[in-house]
Design a protein around this motif. Structure first.
Motif, PDB file in Angstrom:
ATOM      1  N   MET A   1     -94.530  64.200 141.866  1.00 54.58           N
ATOM      2  CA  MET A   1     -95.192  64.324 140.574  1.00 54.58           C
ATOM      3  C   MET A   1     -96.576  64.974 140.730  1.00 54.58           C
ATOM      4  O   MET A   1     -97.021  65.708 139.860  1.00 54.58           O
ATOM      5  CB  MET A   1     -95.306  62.950 139.932  1.00 54.58           C
ATOM      6  CG  MET A   1     -95.876  63.001 138.523  1.00 54.58           C
ATOM      7  SD  MET A   1     -94.888  64.021 137.402  1.00 54.58           S
ATOM      8  CE  MET A   1     -93.404  62.999 137.321  1.00 54.58           C
ATOM      9  N   LEU A   4     -96.129  68.669 140.767  1.00 56.44           N
ATOM     10  CA  LEU A   4     -95.835  69.139 139.417  1.00 56.44           C
ATOM     11  C   LEU A   4     -97.123  69.288 138.608  1.00 56.44           C
ATOM     12  O   LEU A   4     -97.346  70.311 137.943  1.00 56.44           O
ATOM     13  CB  LEU A   4     -94.875  68.165 138.729  1.00 56.44           C
ATOM     14  CG  LEU A   4     -94.600  68.406 137.239  1.00 56.44           C
ATOM     15  CD1 LEU A   4     -94.005  69.781 137.028  1.00 56.44           C
ATOM     16  CD2 LEU A   4     -93.682  67.316 136.706  1.00 56.44           C
ATOM     17  N   SER A 220     -86.988  70.447 129.271  1.00 56.59           N
ATOM     18  CA  SER A 220     -87.313  71.532 130.184  1.00 56.59           C
ATOM     19  C   SER A 220     -88.635  72.183 129.797  1.00 56.59           C
ATOM     20  O   SER A 220     -89.027  72.192 128.627  1.00 56.59           O
ATOM     21  CB  SER A 220     -86.202  72.594 130.201  1.00 56.59           C
ATOM     22  OG  SER A 220     -86.129  73.254 128.955  1.00 56.59           O
ATOM     23  N   ILE A 241     -89.088  73.669 135.064  1.00 60.33           N
ATOM     24  CA  ILE A 241     -89.036  72.225 135.272  1.00 60.33           C
ATOM     25  C   ILE A 241     -87.945  71.644 134.387  1.00 60.33           C
ATOM     26  O   ILE A 241     -87.798  72.039 133.229  1.00 60.33           O
ATOM     27  CB  ILE A 241     -90.396  71.564 134.931  1.00 60.33           C
ATOM     28  CG1 ILE A 241     -91.508  72.156 135.795  1.00 60.33           C
ATOM     29  CG2 ILE A 241     -90.339  70.056 135.115  1.00 60.33           C
ATOM     30  CD1 ILE A 241     -92.889  71.709 135.380  1.00 60.33           C
ATOM     31  N   TYR A 242     -87.178  70.701 134.946  1.00 59.82           N
ATOM     32  CA  TYR A 242     -86.128  70.069 134.150  1.00 59.82           C
ATOM     33  C   TYR A 242     -86.001  68.604 134.547  1.00 59.82           C
ATOM     34  O   TYR A 242     -86.010  68.258 135.734  1.00 59.82           O
ATOM     35  CB  TYR A 242     -84.784  70.770 134.371  1.00 59.82           C
ATOM     36  CG  TYR A 242     -83.658  70.158 133.575  1.00 59.82           C
ATOM     37  CD1 TYR A 242     -83.485  70.456 132.224  1.00 59.82           C
ATOM     38  CD2 TYR A 242     -82.773  69.261 134.160  1.00 59.82           C
ATOM     39  CE1 TYR A 242     -82.466  69.893 131.484  1.00 59.82           C
ATOM     40  CE2 TYR A 242     -81.750  68.681 133.432  1.00 59.82           C
ATOM     41  CZ  TYR A 242     -81.595  69.005 132.093  1.00 59.82           C
ATOM     42  OH  TYR A 242     -80.585  68.432 131.360  1.00 59.82           O
ATOM     43  N   SER A 243     -85.874  67.741 133.523  1.00 59.13           N
ATOM     44  CA  SER A 243     -85.654  66.310 133.734  1.00 59.13           C
ATOM     45  C   SER A 243     -84.415  65.893 132.949  1.00 59.13           C
ATOM     46  O   SER A 243     -84.325  66.153 131.740  1.00 59.13           O
ATOM     47  CB  SER A 243     -86.870  65.503 133.273  1.00 59.13           C
ATOM     48  OG  SER A 243     -86.608  64.107 133.353  1.00 59.13           O
ATOM     49  N   PRO A 249     -84.110  60.261 135.313  1.00 67.26           N
ATOM     50  CA  PRO A 249     -85.052  61.197 134.681  1.00 67.26           C
ATOM     51  C   PRO A 249     -86.342  61.386 135.470  1.00 67.26           C
ATOM     52  O   PRO A 249     -87.035  62.386 135.281  1.00 67.26           O
ATOM     53  CB  PRO A 249     -85.323  60.548 133.315  1.00 67.26           C
ATOM     54  CG  PRO A 249     -84.958  59.107 133.479  1.00 67.26           C
ATOM     55  CD  PRO A 249     -83.833  59.079 134.468  1.00 67.26           C
ATOM     56  N   ASN A 251     -86.502  61.962 138.632  1.00 64.21           N
ATOM     57  CA  ASN A 251     -86.278  62.975 139.672  1.00 64.21           C
ATOM     58  C   ASN A 251     -86.286  64.356 139.023  1.00 64.21           C
ATOM     59  O   ASN A 251     -85.246  64.913 138.679  1.00 64.21           O
ATOM     60  CB  ASN A 251     -84.947  62.732 140.393  1.00 64.21           C
ATOM     61  CG  ASN A 251     -84.983  61.485 141.248  1.00 64.21           C
ATOM     62  OD1 ASN A 251     -86.041  60.888 141.442  1.00 64.21           O
ATOM     63  ND2 ASN A 251     -83.838  61.081 141.752  1.00 64.21           N
ATOM     64  N   VAL A 252     -87.469  64.902 138.843  1.00 61.72           N
ATOM     65  CA  VAL A 252     -87.640  66.166 138.121  1.00 61.72           C
ATOM     66  C   VAL A 252     -87.274  67.348 139.027  1.00 61.72           C
ATOM     67  O   VAL A 252     -87.738  67.439 140.163  1.00 61.72           O
ATOM     68  CB  VAL A 252     -89.093  66.307 137.630  1.00 61.72           C
ATOM     69  CG1 VAL A 252     -89.293  67.627 136.907  1.00 61.72           C
ATOM     70  CG2 VAL A 252     -89.457  65.131 136.734  1.00 61.72           C
ATOM     71  N   ASP A 253     -86.431  68.251 138.500  1.00 62.07           N
ATOM     72  CA  ASP A 253     -86.108  69.483 139.222  1.00 62.07           C
ATOM     73  C   ASP A 253     -87.231  70.487 139.009  1.00 62.07           C
ATOM     74  O   ASP A 253     -87.668  70.720 137.874  1.00 62.07           O
ATOM     75  CB  ASP A 253     -84.790  70.078 138.720  1.00 62.07           C
ATOM     76  CG  ASP A 253     -83.591  69.206 139.056  1.00 62.07           C
ATOM     77  OD1 ASP A 253     -83.736  68.309 139.911  1.00 62.07           O
ATOM     78  OD2 ASP A 253     -82.517  69.428 138.466  1.00 62.07           O
TER      79      ASP A 253
END
Length: 300
Positions: A1, A4, A220, A241-243, A249, A251-253
């Protein structure tokens, strides 16, 4: 995080600096505006038998194409981009030619101005698609010391497709930020991989055993930031970014890429590429890619 937050802070904190040089870029003209760039990078190293420092002779080349098709009409803004990259390397005494890069990506976002005569804020709908062109392999060494390879990926395996409504913010054609709190996502794979006897359920890009697709719903953020460092040096940053609301949720890509282009003249340039990907369904750790080279480029 923390990573991010740092990426988001980087993209937003530099807007004021770049906006000072934007000038007339804010002026929108109705109709299509199409641009593109083609680039070929080449790397080569060679060592003779007497080179005591050690080393392996190799040849590497990569091709990249970036095409933009943008349309404006009164309060409507429609931006489309196609990016493709492919690279190969050949090493001395190596049995296999290896890929250094393989990516195809399509982005399309259409926006309608929230307030008339305000070309910074839009209601939006976006589409994103990503895949690769050829097979990807995992390499290993067998008991006889020989290099072996096992097919791991292929075209549309995986293939990522995202779409959803949201809110688009644009600043001087330098920063584009699209936030979509309700994003549908489809992950496609070849069920040849998920049907293998030794397949561990969900280990292949999150797809269940014997299945060929996975559906997700989440939020996203897509951001593009362009920085002019010097007259002949530019830096393009892209952050996706995608959750997934439905499964872990937290574990954000993250997919972050930066391209630094150093222009020598209209046809020759040097390029540095850095990309970091975190996808919990794929690896569960950061994947890092770095590419540099001197190349030929052609602007459309």
């Amino acid at each position: 995080m923390r990573i991010l937050m740092c990426l988001l802070l980087f993209l937003t904190s530099m807007v004021k600096l770049q906006a000072q040089d934007a000038g007339d870029d804010d002026v929108n003209q109705n109709g299509w505006k199409n641009t593109g760039k083609l680039q070929f990078l080449f790397n080569q190293s060679a060592f003779n038998a007497d080179w005591t420092g050690g080393g392996t002779s190799s040849i590497a080349g990569s091709f990249a194409a970036d095409l933009d098709f943008n349309y404006t009409e009164d309060r409507i803004a429609w931006e489309n981009s196609i990016s493709a990259e492919y690279g190969l390397t050949i090493q001395e005494n190596e049995k296999f030619t290896r890929k250094t890069n393989d990516r195809i990506e399509l982005n399309s976002v259409i926006g309608y101005e929230v307030n008339e005569n305000d070309d910074t804020a839009y209601y939006s709908f976006f589409i994103n698609a990503m895949t690769q062109a050829t097979k990807g392999y995992v390499y290993a060494t067998n008991e006889d010391g020989e290099i072996t390879r096992t097919e791991r990926t292929n075209m549309f395996s995986p293939g990522y497709f995202q779409a959803g409504p949201g809110f688009l913010y644009k600043k001087n054609k330098v920063l584009t930020l699209n936030v979509a709190p309700s994003t549908a996502r489809l992950i496609m794979v070849d069920d040849m991989f998920t049907s293998a006897e030794d397949y561990e359920d969900g280990s292949y890009f999150g797809v269940a055993a014997g299945e060929s697709r996975r559906y997700e719903l989440g939020a996203s953020i897509n951001a593009v930031y362009k920085l002019k460092i010097m007259d002949n040096i530019t830096m393009d940053n892209k952050l996706l970014i995608y959750s997934n609301y439905l499964d872990k949720p937290g574990n954000v890509d993250i997919n972050y890429a930066t391209n630094i282009n150093m222009k020598v003249n209209d046809y020759i340039s040097a390029k540095l590429i850095f990309q970091a990907i975190y996808d919990d369904n794929a690896v569960g750790a950061f994947q890092i890619r770095e590419v540099s080279g001197l190349g030929l480029n052609y602007t459309l």
